[in-house]
Design an enzyme around this catalytic site. Sequence first.
Site, PDB file in Angstrom:
ATOM      1  N   HIS A 151      -3.661  -5.381   1.188  1.00 28.07           N
ATOM      2  CA  HIS A 151      -2.949  -5.628   2.446  1.00 28.07           C
ATOM      3  C   HIS A 151      -2.944  -7.113   2.807  1.00 28.07           C
ATOM      4  CE1 HIS A 151      -2.364  -1.493   4.082  1.00 28.07           C
ATOM      5  NE2 HIS A 151      -3.386  -1.204   3.294  1.00 28.07           N
ATOM      6  N   CYS A 203       0.828  -1.203   0.000  1.00 27.51           N
ATOM      7  CA  CYS A 203       0.000   0.000   0.000  1.00 27.51           C
ATOM      8  C   CYS A 203       0.869   1.262   0.000  1.00 27.51           C
ATOM      9  CB  CYS A 203      -0.982  -0.017   1.178  1.00 27.51           C
ATOM     10  SG  CYS A 203      -2.331   1.182   1.011  1.00 27.51           S
ATOM     11  N   GLU A 254      -1.091  -8.515   5.013  1.00 25.05           N
ATOM     12  CA  GLU A 254      -0.885  -8.647   6.458  1.00 25.05           C
ATOM     13  C   GLU A 254      -2.185  -8.542   7.241  1.00 25.05           C
ATOM     14  OE1 GLU A 254      -1.086  -4.213   6.072  1.00 25.05           O
ATOM     15  OE2 GLU A 254      -0.473  -5.922   4.813  1.00 25.05           O
TER      16      GLU A 254
END
Length: 257
Positions: free
Chosen positions: A221, A96, A223
């Site tokens: 994302h 990002c 994560e």
Amino acid sequence: MAVPRVLVLRAPGTNCDVESAFAFELAGARTERRHINQLLAEPRLLADFQVLCLPGGFSYGDDLAAGRILGNQLRHHLDGVLGEFRDAGKLILGICNGFQVLMRTSLLLPERNGAPQATLTLNRSGKFEDRWVQLATHGSRCVFFQGIESMYLPVAHAEGRFVFHDEQTLARLEAAGQLALRYRSQTGATSPAYPDNPNGAMADVAGICDESGRVCGLMPHPERHVDPTQHPRWTREPSRREGDGLAVFRNAVRYFA
């Protein structure tokens, strides 16, 4: 298996460094979170790591443009050590805001004839997009996407629309296998429309890699989906062993096996 060391680099406004470090640790790596000022003061500490991660957030508040200030710091003060890091066969991942930062350096898509090959700009919707998207990988060049065909991940950005300099650039990067991740329609349509392509990216590009496949940037994302309970419908769908995003980090660890 060798245990790689990961440096998660943060700056004022970064807010995904803890989650990114946790994801790498869950995948089997050892991580350290360092402030950009530490790296500026001692650039050679980068040599102690095998993976550099530029996490998401709003570095320096995105005051001038998303990722511009941190990207300029890397480009003007750390270009040499970062180039050595990449050329030593190590990995760099930008997520990002980290992707936006990488696009301001020469690490991912170096300029051609004095002009950028592509850029990340304001979403076509004109607003911040915070939603989950379907993704599909393209080609086998990118280390981080090895063995992955599709993922369901969240996005959260206002400047994520990938735009090519010209059609020739698009064709060249496509042929080189560098357009590694694309938005996919949730209804099965050939070309995803909004909101499946949440920012209006050209060629539905959600992530790219460099020519080596070892430097990667993506807007979604991974994560934020390493645990199955992070899926928005985890109580209503068949149970799964892990979140889709964990494979991205596991691939980085396996690369150094």
